[in-house]
Design a protein around this motif. Structure first.
Motif, PDB file in Angstrom:
ATOM      1  N   THR A   4      22.607  61.077  71.780  1.00  0.00           N
ATOM      2  CA  THR A   4      23.555  60.220  72.501  1.00  0.00           C
ATOM      3  C   THR A   4      24.944  60.412  71.919  1.00  0.00           C
ATOM      4  O   THR A   4      25.105  60.566  70.705  1.00  0.00           O
ATOM      5  CB  THR A   4      23.131  58.737  72.373  1.00  0.00           C
ATOM      6  N   CYS A   5      25.952  60.372  72.780  1.00  0.00           N
ATOM      7  CA  CYS A   5      27.343  60.529  72.339  1.00  0.00           C
ATOM      8  C   CYS A   5      27.725  59.390  71.394  1.00  0.00           C
ATOM      9  O   CYS A   5      27.374  58.245  71.639  1.00  0.00           O
ATOM     10  CB  CYS A   5      28.261  60.536  73.570  1.00  0.00           C
ATOM     11  N   PRO A   6      28.461  59.688  70.329  1.00  0.00           N
ATOM     12  CA  PRO A   6      28.800  58.652  69.344  1.00  0.00           C
ATOM     13  C   PRO A   6      30.133  57.954  69.588  1.00  0.00           C
ATOM     14  O   PRO A   6      30.630  57.257  68.703  1.00  0.00           O
ATOM     15  CB  PRO A   6      28.887  59.452  68.042  1.00  0.00           C
ATOM     16  N   TYR A   7      30.731  58.139  70.749  1.00  0.00           N
ATOM     17  CA  TYR A   7      32.054  57.532  70.933  1.00  0.00           C
ATOM     18  C   TYR A   7      31.963  56.196  71.665  1.00  0.00           C
ATOM     19  O   TYR A   7      31.687  55.182  71.047  1.00  0.00           O
ATOM     20  CB  TYR A   7      32.991  58.503  71.643  1.00  0.00           C
ATOM     21  N   CYS A   8      32.142  56.169  72.966  1.00  0.00           N
ATOM     22  CA  CYS A   8      32.369  54.863  73.601  1.00  0.00           C
ATOM     23  C   CYS A   8      31.082  54.195  74.071  1.00  0.00           C
ATOM     24  O   CYS A   8      30.001  54.767  74.023  1.00  0.00           O
ATOM     25  CB  CYS A   8      33.358  55.005  74.756  1.00  0.00           C
ATOM     26  N   GLY A   9      31.222  52.964  74.562  1.00  0.00           N
ATOM     27  CA  GLY A   9      30.076  52.161  74.952  1.00  0.00           C
ATOM     28  C   GLY A   9      29.393  52.598  76.233  1.00  0.00           C
ATOM     29  O   GLY A   9      28.381  51.996  76.614  1.00  0.00           O
ATOM     30  N   VAL A  10      29.920  53.626  76.918  1.00  0.00           N
ATOM     31  CA  VAL A  10      29.185  54.135  78.084  1.00  0.00           C
ATOM     32  C   VAL A  10      27.818  54.636  77.633  1.00  0.00           C
ATOM     33  O   VAL A  10      26.814  54.446  78.306  1.00  0.00           O
ATOM     34  CB  VAL A  10      29.971  55.268  78.794  1.00  0.00           C
ATOM     35  N   GLY A  11      27.777  55.279  76.450  1.00  0.00           N
ATOM     36  CA  GLY A  11      26.508  55.698  75.877  1.00  0.00           C
ATOM     37  C   GLY A  11      25.884  56.867  76.595  1.00  0.00           C
ATOM     38  O   GLY A  11      24.694  56.848  76.953  1.00  0.00           O
ATOM     39  N   CYS A  12      26.646  57.935  76.804  1.00  0.00           N
ATOM     40  CA  CYS A  12      26.144  59.084  77.558  1.00  0.00           C
ATOM     41  C   CYS A  12      25.098  59.857  76.776  1.00  0.00           C
ATOM     42  O   CYS A  12      25.217  60.059  75.563  1.00  0.00           O
ATOM     43  CB  CYS A  12      27.298  60.034  77.893  1.00  0.00           C
ATOM     44  N   GLY A  13      24.100  60.345  77.503  1.00  0.00           N
ATOM     45  CA  GLY A  13      23.103  61.217  76.908  1.00  0.00           C
ATOM     46  C   GLY A  13      23.659  62.618  76.742  1.00  0.00           C
ATOM     47  O   GLY A  13      24.397  63.127  77.594  1.00  0.00           O
ATOM     48  N   LYS A  33      26.890  64.329  83.083  1.00  0.00           N
ATOM     49  CA  LYS A  33      28.341  64.496  82.911  1.00  0.00           C
ATOM     50  C   LYS A  33      28.758  64.083  81.496  1.00  0.00           C
ATOM     51  O   LYS A  33      28.132  63.228  80.889  1.00  0.00           O
ATOM     52  CB  LYS A  33      29.091  63.618  83.903  1.00  0.00           C
ATOM     53  N   LEU A  34      29.842  64.652  81.038  1.00  0.00           N
ATOM     54  CA  LEU A  34      30.452  64.231  79.770  1.00  0.00           C
ATOM     55  C   LEU A  34      31.957  64.268  79.938  1.00  0.00           C
ATOM     56  O   LEU A  34      32.489  65.130  80.648  1.00  0.00           O
ATOM     57  CB  LEU A  34      30.071  65.174  78.627  1.00  0.00           C
ATOM     58  N   CYS A  35      32.669  63.372  79.277  1.00  0.00           N
ATOM     59  CA  CYS A  35      34.136  63.461  79.273  1.00  0.00           C
ATOM     60  C   CYS A  35      34.548  64.480  78.210  1.00  0.00           C
ATOM     61  O   CYS A  35      33.714  65.053  77.513  1.00  0.00           O
ATOM     62  CB  CYS A  35      34.753  62.090  79.020  1.00  0.00           C
ATOM     63  N   ILE A  36      35.861  64.662  78.068  1.00  0.00           N
ATOM     64  CA  ILE A  36      36.337  65.708  77.156  1.00  0.00           C
ATOM     65  C   ILE A  36      35.939  65.404  75.707  1.00  0.00           C
ATOM     66  O   ILE A  36      35.646  66.313  74.927  1.00  0.00           O
ATOM     67  CB  ILE A  36      37.872  65.918  77.299  1.00  0.00           C
ATOM     68  N   LYS A  37      35.866  64.122  75.336  1.00  0.00           N
ATOM     69  CA  LYS A  37      35.469  63.808  73.949  1.00  0.00           C
ATOM     70  C   LYS A  37      34.009  64.220  73.732  1.00  0.00           C
ATOM     71  O   LYS A  37      33.681  64.844  72.740  1.00  0.00           O
ATOM     72  CB  LYS A  37      35.648  62.309  73.660  1.00  0.00           C
ATOM     73  N   GLY A  38      33.147  63.847  74.661  1.00  0.00           N
ATOM     74  CA  GLY A  38      31.749  64.243  74.533  1.00  0.00           C
ATOM     75  C   GLY A  38      31.575  65.752  74.596  1.00  0.00           C
ATOM     76  O   GLY A  38      30.788  66.339  73.848  1.00  0.00           O
ATOM     77  N   SER A  39      32.351  66.402  75.472  1.00  0.00           N
ATOM     78  CA  SER A  39      32.205  67.849  75.644  1.00  0.00           C
ATOM     79  C   SER A  39      32.574  68.622  74.390  1.00  0.00           C
ATOM     80  O   SER A  39      32.108  69.744  74.194  1.00  0.00           O
ATOM     81  CB  SER A  39      33.114  68.345  76.778  1.00  0.00           C
ATOM     82  N   HIS A 163      36.596  54.824  79.259  1.00  0.00           N
ATOM     83  CA  HIS A 163      35.195  54.910  79.696  1.00  0.00           C
ATOM     84  C   HIS A 163      35.137  55.884  80.876  1.00  0.00           C
ATOM     85  O   HIS A 163      34.785  55.509  82.005  1.00  0.00           O
ATOM     86  CB  HIS A 163      34.680  53.530  80.112  1.00  0.00           C
ATOM     87  N   PRO A 164      35.529  57.148  80.639  1.00  0.00           N
ATOM     88  CA  PRO A 164      35.789  58.063  81.761  1.00  0.00           C
ATOM     89  C   PRO A 164      34.582  58.285  82.664  1.00  0.00           C
ATOM     90  O   PRO A 164      34.748  58.419  83.882  1.00  0.00           O
ATOM     91  CB  PRO A 164      36.191  59.376  81.077  1.00  0.00           C
ATOM     92  N   ILE A 165      33.398  58.336  82.109  1.00  0.00           N
ATOM     93  CA  ILE A 165      32.236  58.637  82.954  1.00  0.00           C
ATOM     94  C   ILE A 165      31.934  57.467  83.892  1.00  0.00           C
ATOM     95  O   ILE A 165      31.549  57.666  85.052  1.00  0.00           O
ATOM     96  CB  ILE A 165      31.026  58.993  82.063  1.00  0.00           C
ATOM     97  N   LEU A 166      32.161  56.258  83.447  1.00  0.00           N
ATOM     98  CA  LEU A 166      31.994  55.108  84.349  1.00  0.00           C
ATOM     99  C   LEU A 166      33.081  55.102  85.410  1.00  0.00           C
ATOM    100  O   LEU A 166      32.840  54.731  86.568  1.00  0.00           O
ATOM    101  CB  LEU A 166      32.045  53.791  83.571  1.00  0.00           C
TER     102      LEU A 166
HETATM  103  S1  SF4 Z   1      32.308  58.541  78.443  1.00  0.00           S
HETATM  104 FE1  SF4 Z   1      32.819  60.227  77.044  1.00  0.00          FE
HETATM  105  S2  SF4 Z   1      33.143  59.244  75.045  1.00  0.00           S
HETATM  106 FE2  SF4 Z   1      32.051  57.775  76.331  1.00  0.00          FE
HETATM  107  S3  SF4 Z   1      29.888  58.103  75.816  1.00  0.00           S
HETATM  108 FE3  SF4 Z   1      30.372  59.375  77.633  1.00  0.00          FE
HETATM  109  S4  SF4 Z   1      30.922  61.389  76.829  1.00  0.00           S
HETATM  110 FE4  SF4 Z   1      30.996  59.930  75.119  1.00  0.00          FE
END
Ligand code: SF4
Length: 859
Positions: A4-13, A33-39, A163-166
C-alpha cells in the motif's frame, strides 16, 4: 508483491514488480491508478541518507545498549516523578501494529495517557465531530459514493493535489453521469480550477456557509421529516442557532452563494468531502458538525451516492484512531468510562492502565518546556518542523532530559535527541493500514532495511520487555499483534461499538501474509438504522488583526509530502514546485511594493520567515499562502512552522494551521547565488535558500541575501563552509569586489564536488544547464579556472514542469494552446499527452488554459 502507498489517506494499492512500482488493479481504492507520488515510490528507495545504527549522544551503540538506556530512563523517570512525566509522540505514518503496541505500552503499562500523534494536526477535529454526531468515530460512507453522486462538494480539500486518485474518481463521475463538482475554498486551488463552481469562502466562513444552507434546506422543504424523527435529534435547536448566521459572514458574493445553495437543495445524491481546511481551525469540530448537519437534516446519508466524508491526510490516521493512538482515545473505540476501562484492564492484564486521557500534542510539548514531561519518545514524525511554534518545540526538546527519536532519516527532531533509533521504512516492514474509507490493507516488506534499522513495533516491545512487561509484549511479529488487536475489537462488544474486526482474531501467519484489502463494518451507516445528533454550531468570532493585516494559510504542494524526508530527494517531485515561496494576490503585492520573485518578510506574533513572492490571482485579497513542506534541511528562512501560534480547536485540540495573522514587507536583495553539490548540504545561515535534488545525485540550492557580502579573507571560508567543503578539497576562487561577484569551485581527485556563484542579482548567475555541464567533466586537470569563467550564461526564464509523467512544461503547454487553439484539458491530453497518466496536473492544465490568450481573442 502487493503493498500500500505510504503517503495520503486514499490508501492506494501498489504492486512492486521487479523493482518497478505500479498500481494494484484489484485494490478498491485505486483500481490500478497511482498519482505522481505513488508512481515515483521506487525512486525513494535510496539508502544514502538513512539512519543505520542506534546512537546515544551521537555515538554509535548496539541495540541492546540503546534499548537498555531507554528502558532504564523511562523506568527511573516514572519512579521519581510519576507516570505523567513520560510521553510518546507517534505518527499517522505508523502501521497499525506499531500504533497498537505504542498505545498499549504507554496507556496500559507506563500508566499515562500521554500518547498523542501528528494525527492531532491532521484530523482530530473530524474525530471529535464524528463522536458528537454519531457517538463513535465512524466514516459513514464509501469511496463508491463518489462514483454514484450527482453533486460532489469539496470543503477545505484541494483533492486534485492532496488526494489525486479520489479527485480522478470525482472527474470520472462527472464524465459518466454529469455529476457537478463544487469546491469551497478561500483559494482558487487546482481543484477549484476544475470545478463547476468555486465558492471562495472567507477563512473559517464554512460554518456560516453551512448554516445558511441548513436554513435554506428547511425553508425550501428539503428536510426529510421522517428520517429526522426516526434517526436524529437536535434539528430545531441547530436551526435556531443557524438562523443567526448572515450571508456576509460567508465572505461569498450572493450569486455564487445562491448557486451553491440551489444546487445542494436540488440534488438528492450529494457527497461532501472535507479535509484539512475544515480540520485545522479553531472551529474545526464545529465545521465538521455543520457539514454533517445538512446531511442528517435531509437524510442524505447512508445511501448510495450521498453523505459527509472525511478525507484523512495520512496513510494510517484511521488505523491510529482504531487502536486509540490519540491521547483522548482508548484502543478499539473504547471510551474512558469505568466499564470500558475495566474491560481493557482485564483484556491487557494491565493493572496500571491509565484512567484518564493524556496531554494532546500542543499541551504535551508545553508540558515538556515547563519541565513536567521529562522523558519522551518521538517516532516517525518531525515535530521540530511540523508543529506550530516550532521554535518553542525545539526549546522544549532541548529542555527535556531524555528525548528518544526513532525515524528513518536524520531530521531537525533527531538533532535534539539523546537516543536515536534507526527505523525500518516503507517496503521494509510488515503490517496493516486503514484508509479514509475504513479499508484495511497490508503493507508488505519486499526489501531489507539498511544497516541495523528495525520496525517500530519491535523497538517498543523490546523496551517494554526490559521494563518488566514481557508477558504483554512477547509478540512474535506483526501478525500476532494484529490478532490481539482484532480480538480486542470484539472483546465485550455487544454491538455497541461499530469497530469490530474480531473475525480476524484467529488469522494464521500465512493468512495474514495473504490478507486482501477488506472494509470493516457495513458499507454505509446511518441510512436505515442508528441515531445521530444534529449539533447546534455557531460561527466563530473574527480574530482582530492587531496590526497584522494578512491571514496566513498553509498547506500542501502537489508532489511533496510532509517535511520532505522522503519526497524531497526525488528530482521529479520538485520539478513542478521547485522552491519555497509565498503566494499573494497581485493587487496586495502592488499595494505593498512587492514584485514577482522579490523577497518578502512574513512576520507573525510567533516568528518570521523570508520567502520569494509568487503573485497569484487565485488568492483572496488580504490572504497569503505558503507550503508547509520546506524545513531547515531544505531551506533557510523558509520554514513555516515557526510562524504559527498556539491557537487550537477547543474540542479537539487541533492547531489552527490555516489562519495565522501576519504582516508582510518587501526585503531588498543584496545578493543572489546558486550552489550545486554532489553531497547533500544543509543550507544554514541568515539568507534565503531553497534546495532541489537533481538527477545524478546532485543538489542545487538557490540563494538570496539581504545583508551585503563582505569581500575579504573570510568570504572564501564562509563560501566553502556553505558548500560543505571537505578538508582535502582544493579551492578554485574568483573574486571581484568591485562588481560584487564571487565564484568558488571545490575539486577533489579532479572532479568538481561543489560550486558556488554569487552576484548582485539573479540575472548575473549562470544558467542551470551550464552548471550541470561543469559536473560532467571527468577530470578538470590543469584548466580549473575555466569552470569559473566563460561558461556562465545569463539565466534563462524558468520553465516549470507541469506534467511530470510526460515531461510537458508550462511553456510548451502555452505554446500549444496558442498555436493549435486548444480549448480543454482533453485536447491538451490528445496533443501533448499532458495529464493523461496520473492526472495530478489536470488542475494546473485548466488554470493555464484559462490564463492563456486564444489567438482570436488577441486584439
Ligand atoms: S493518491 Fe497518490 S499519494 Fe495518495 S495513496 Fe494514492 S498514490 Fe499514494
Amino acid at each position: 508483491m502487493k503493498t500500500t502507498c505510504p503517503y495520503c489517506g486514499v490508501g492506494c494499492g501498489v504492486e512492486m514488480v521487479g523493482g518497478v512500482v505500479r498500481g494494484d488493479a484489484d485494490h478498491p481504492a485505486n483500481a490500478g491508478k497511482l498519482c505522481i507520488k505513488g508512481s515515483t515510490l521506487a525512486d525513494t528507495l535510496d539508502d544514502s541518507n538513512r539512519l543505520r545504527s542506534p546512537s546515544i549522544d551521537g555515538v554509535k551503540v548496539s541495540w541492546d545498549r540503546a534499548l537498555d538506556k531507554i528502558a532504564s530512563g523511562f523506568a527511573a523517570t516514572i519512579a521519581a516523578h510519576g507516570p505523567d512525566s513520560v510521553a510518546f509522540y507517534g505518527s499517522g505514518q505508523f502501521l497499525t501494529e506499531d500504533y497498537y503496541v505504542a498505545n498499549k505500552f504507554i496507556k496500559g503499562f507506563a500508566g499515562t495517557g500521554n500518547i498523542d500523534t501528528n494525527s492531532r494536526l491532521c484530523m482530530a477535529s473530524t474525530v471529535a465531530g464524528h463522536i458528537r454526531a454519531f457517538g463513535e468515530d465512524i466514516v459513514p460512507g464509501s469511496y463508491e459514493d463518489i462514483d454514484e453522486a450527482d453533486l460532489i462538494v469539496l470543503v477545505g480539500a484541494n483533492a486534485a493535489w492532496c488526494h489525486p486518485i479520489l479527485f480522478e474518481r470525482a472527474l470520472a463521475a462527472r464524465a459518466a453521469r454529469g455529476a457537478r463538482i463544487v469546491v469551497v475554498d478561500p483559494r482558487r486551488t487546482a481543484s477549484a480550477a476544475l470545478a463547476d463552481l468555486h465558492v471562495p469562502v472567507r477563512p473559517d466562513g464554512d460554518i456560516a456557509l453551512f448554516a445558511r444552507l441548513l436554513v435554506a434546506l428547511a425553508a425550501r422543504g428539503h428536510v426529510d421529516e421522517g428520517y429526522v424523527a426516526r434517526h436524529t435529534g437536535g434539528l430545531a435547536q441547530a436551526l435556531a442557532v443557524a438562523a443567526e448566521a448572515r450571508d456576509e459572514d460567508t465572505g461569498v458574493e450572493p450569486p455564487i452563494l445562491n448557486n451553491f445553495i440551489d444546487w445542494f437543495c436540488a440534488t438528492e445524491r450529494v457527497v461532501t468531502l472535507f479535509s484539512q481546511g475544515v480540520n485545522q481551525s479553531v472551529s474545526g469540530t464545529d465545521k465538521v458538525n455543520a457539514i454533517i448537519n445538512v446531511h442528517l437534516a435531509t437524510g442524505r446519508i447512508g445511501r448510495p451516492g450521498m453523505g459527509p466524508f472525511s478525507l484523512t491526510g495520512q496513510p494510517n490516521a484511521m488505523g491510529g484512531r482504531e487502536v486509540g493512538g490519540l491521547a483522548n482515545q482508548l484502543a478499539a473505540h473504547l471510551r474512558f468510562t469505568p466499564a470500558d476501562l475495566a474491560l481493557l484492564r482485564g483484556f491487557w492484564g494491565a493493572p496500571n492502565l491509565t484512567g484518564r486521557p493524556g496531554l494532546k500534542a500542543l499541551d504535551m510539548f508545553e508540558a515538556m518546556l515547563a519541565g513536567r514531561i521529562k522523558a519522551v519518545w518521538i517516532a516517525a514524525t518531525n515535530p521540530a518542523e511540523s508543529m506550530p511554534q516550532s521554535a518553542k518545540v525545539r526549546a522544549a526538546l532541548a529542555a527535556c532530559p531524555l528525548v528518544v527519536v526513532s525515524d528513518c532519516w536524520p531530521t531537525a527532531t533527531t538533532r535534539h535527541a539523546k537516543i536515536v533509533l534507526p527505523a525500518a521504512g516503507w517496503g521494509e516492514k510488515d503490517g496493516t493500514v486503514t484508509n479514509s474509507a475504513r479499508t484495511i490493507s497490508r503493507q508488505r516488506a519486499f526489501r531489507a532495511a539498511p544497516g541495523e534499522a528495525k520496525p517500530d513495533w519491535w523497538m517498543i516491545c523490546e523496551v517494554a520487555k526490559r521494563m518488566g512487561f514481557g508477558a504483554a509484549f512477547n509478540f512474535a511479529g506483526p501478525a500476532a499483534i494484529f490478532r490481539e488487536h482484532a480480538a480486542l475489537s470484539g472483546h465485550g462488544n455487544d454491538g455497541s461499538r461499530l469497530f469490530d474486526i474480531s473475525q480476524h482474531a484467529s488469522i494464521s501467519d500465512a493468512e495474514y501474509d495473504a490478507l486482501a484489502p477488506f472494509t470493516w463494518g457495513e458499507k454505509r451507516y446511518f441510512g436505515a438504522a442508528g441515531r445521530a445528533n444534529i449539533v447546534p454550531v455557531r460561527a466563530p468570532a473574527r480574530v482582530p488583526d492587531r496590526g497584522f493585516g494578512f491571514i496566513l494559510n498553509t498547506g500542501r504542494l502537489r508532489d511533496q509530502w510532509h517535511t520532505m524526508t522522503r519526497t524531497g530527494f526525488v528530482p521529479k517531485l520538485l520539478e513542478s514546485g521547485g522552491q519555497a515561496q509565498l503566494a499573494l494576490h497581485p493587487e496586495d503585492a502592488e499595494a505593498c511594493g512587492i514584485g514577482a520573485g522579490d523577497l518578502v518578510r512574513v512576520t507573525t506574533r510567533h516568528g518570521e520567515a523570508i520567502l520569494p513572492a509568487s503573485l497569484e490571482a487565485g488568492q483572496r485579497r488580504g490572504e497569503i499562502f505558503a507550503a508547509m513542506h520546506w524545513t531547515d534541511e531544505h531551506s533557510a528562512a523558509g520554514s513555516i512552522g515557526r510562524l504559527i501560534g498556539p491557537a487550537r480547536d477547543r474540542h479537539s485540540g487541533q492547531p489552527a494551521l490555516k489562519s495565522e495573522r501576519a504582516a508582510i514587507a518587501r526585503v531588498a536583495v543584496a545578493w543572489a547565488g546558486v550552489m550545486q553539490s554532489r553531497a547533500f548540504v544543509r543550507p544554514v545561515g541568515r539568507f534565503f535558500a531553497s534546495r532541489v535534488p537533481l538527477e545524478g545525485g546532485l543538489h542545487r540550492v538557490s540563494l538570496a541575501g539581504w545583508r551585503p557580502l563582505h569581500f575579504g579573507p573570510g568570504l572564501a571560508d564562509w563560501a566553502a563552509g556553505l558548500c560543505g567543503a571537505a578538508a582535502a578539497a582544493e579551492r578554485i576562487e574568483f573574486s571581484d569586489a568591485g562588481r560584487g561577484m564571487f565564484r568558488l569551485g571545490l575539486v577533489q581527485e579532479g572532479r568538481l564536488q561543489a560550486c558556488l556563484f554569487l552576484a548582485p542579482k539573479a540575472a548575473l548567475l549562470p544558467d542551470p544547464a551550464a552548471l550541470d555541464l561543469l559536473f560532467t567533466v571527468p577530470d578538470w586537470g590543469q584548466d580549473r579556472a575555466a569552470m569559473l569563467l566563460a561558461r556562465a550564461q545569463p539565466a534563462a526564464a524558468r520553465d516549470r514542469m507541469v506534467c511530470v509523467c510526460h515531461r510537458v512544461s508550462e511553456a510548451k503547454i502555452r505554446a500549444a494552446i496558442t498555436a493549435q487553439n486548444l480549448r480543454d484539458i482533453n485536447e491538451l491530453g490528445r496533443v501533448l499527452k499532458a495529464g493523461t497518466n496520473c492526472g495530478s496536473c489536470k488542475g494546473e492544465l485548466a488554470a493555464i488554459l484559462q490564463s492563456t490568450s486564444m489567438p482570436e481573442l488577441v486584439t
